[in-house]
Design an enzyme around this catalytic site. Structure first.
Site, PDB file in Angstrom:
ATOM      1  N   SER A 196      -0.134   6.677  -7.339  1.00 43.79           N
ATOM      2  CA  SER A 196       0.072   5.995  -6.060  1.00 43.79           C
ATOM      3  C   SER A 196       0.542   6.937  -4.968  1.00 43.79           C
ATOM      4  CB  SER A 196       1.087   4.854  -6.232  1.00 43.79           C
ATOM      5  OG  SER A 196       0.601   3.897  -7.142  1.00 43.79           O
ATOM      6  N   HIS A 243       5.351   5.799  -2.867  1.00 46.43           N
ATOM      7  CA  HIS A 243       4.441   5.452  -1.779  1.00 46.43           C
ATOM      8  C   HIS A 243       4.870   6.119  -0.479  1.00 46.43           C
ATOM      9  CE1 HIS A 243       2.995   1.471  -3.862  1.00 46.43           C
ATOM     10  NE2 HIS A 243       2.766   2.560  -4.565  1.00 46.43           N
TER      11      HIS A 243
END
Length: 290
Positions: A196, A243
């Site tokens: 991610s 993230h």
């Protein structure tokens, strides 16, 4: 039709160069044009007059995007056939590692050897810095790896041919490191897996580069926003730290690429990329200094 009849038929020759035989028509006015008079269009080719009319009809925004794109072209490297080879290679490697994770007994060992956990960076006798990158190869389940690789495939098809293989790979690796560094700083006792951070880095770079060349980035911004919000919703078990770290790294590298796109700036670009890597490494030592 005889050869004499063929020679007398002016439609078999370029309308601008009557001595040049051709069988290609302008896709707008349908006049015959020779290779010198052909300009590639979205479908087929167009003649010089139609191209001028098309340019006159462009809106100011379209003209601005075209100018920015023409300036950005030197940044692109020659990629064989325009195919995102690095993107495919990363997907294949990640899928291979995921298949290894499915093997009983071996799977947990593979995951434990590649995941990221901050104590592996800071504990004496357990310094394993490669985990900053290898975390992007292991995933927690089918949907996890599937969605990440789908996002990589969708972004990589556009971004890799634009940047070139090595720039794209550098962006992916540094974004993965950026995500791991953010986890180490903000949630040091949480073990994480997944690509991610790297994916959000690609999103960030695409956002900056797309804005630079005048592309419509609304869709990218919406998708990015939704994925960021999901990371903060309880129950999703998503590392929002990775993230944020990957996104910030990708934004920085995307900005760097747009400002050093000329061939004469290649050395400067490499030095700045090295500086980004150095900053990420330096950030790892913040908890130690504190």
């Amino acid at each position: 039709m005889t050869s004499d009849q063929f020679r007398r038929n002016s439609e078999n020759y370029c309308y601008r160069h009557p001595d040049r035989q051709s069988f290609v028509l302008c896709q707008r006015c349908l006049r015959t044009i020779c290779p010198e008079c052909q300009t590639p269009a979205a479908v087929g080719v167009v003649c010089p007059e139609c191209m001028k009319e098309q340019q006159k009809a462009q809106s100011p925004a379209q003209k601005k995007a075209e100018r920015r794109w023409s300036r950005a072209r030197p940044m692109a490297m020659a990629v064989s056939g325009g195919r995102p080879i690095v993107t495919y290679a990363i997907i294949a490697l990640t899928a291979f590692v995921f298949l290894l994770q499915l093997i009983p007994v071996l799977g947990p060992q593979v995951e434990n050897a590649l995941l990221f956990w901050a104590p592996y960076i800071y504990s004496e006798g357990a310094f394993q810095p490669w985990r900053l990158v290898t975390v992007a190869l292991v995933h927690s389940g089918f949907w996890h790896v599937g969605l990440n690789m789908l996002a990589l495939w969708l972004i990589g098809r556009s971004l890799e041919p634009l940047l070139g293989r090595w720039r794209f790979l550098t962006l992916y690796v540094l974004s993965a490191i950026g995500g791991s560094v953010a986890v180490a700083l903000l949630s040091p006792l949480t073990p994480v897996v997944g690509a991610s951070g790297a994916i959000f880095g690609l999103f960030g770079a695409l956002l900056i580069i797309g804005r630079h060349i005048g592309a419509n980035i609304t869709g990218i911004a919406i998708i990015l926003g939704i994925n960021l919000v999901i990371g903060f919703i309880p129950g999703f078990n998503v590392s929002w730290q990775a993230h944020i770290g990957g996104l910030l790294t990708g934004l920085a590298i995307g900005f760097l690429f747009t400002r050093t796109k000329k061939k004469s700036q290649r050395t400067v670009q490499i030095l700045l990329l090295a500086a980004v890597a150095a900053v990420l490494v330096a950030l790892l030592f913040v908890p130690v200094l504190i």
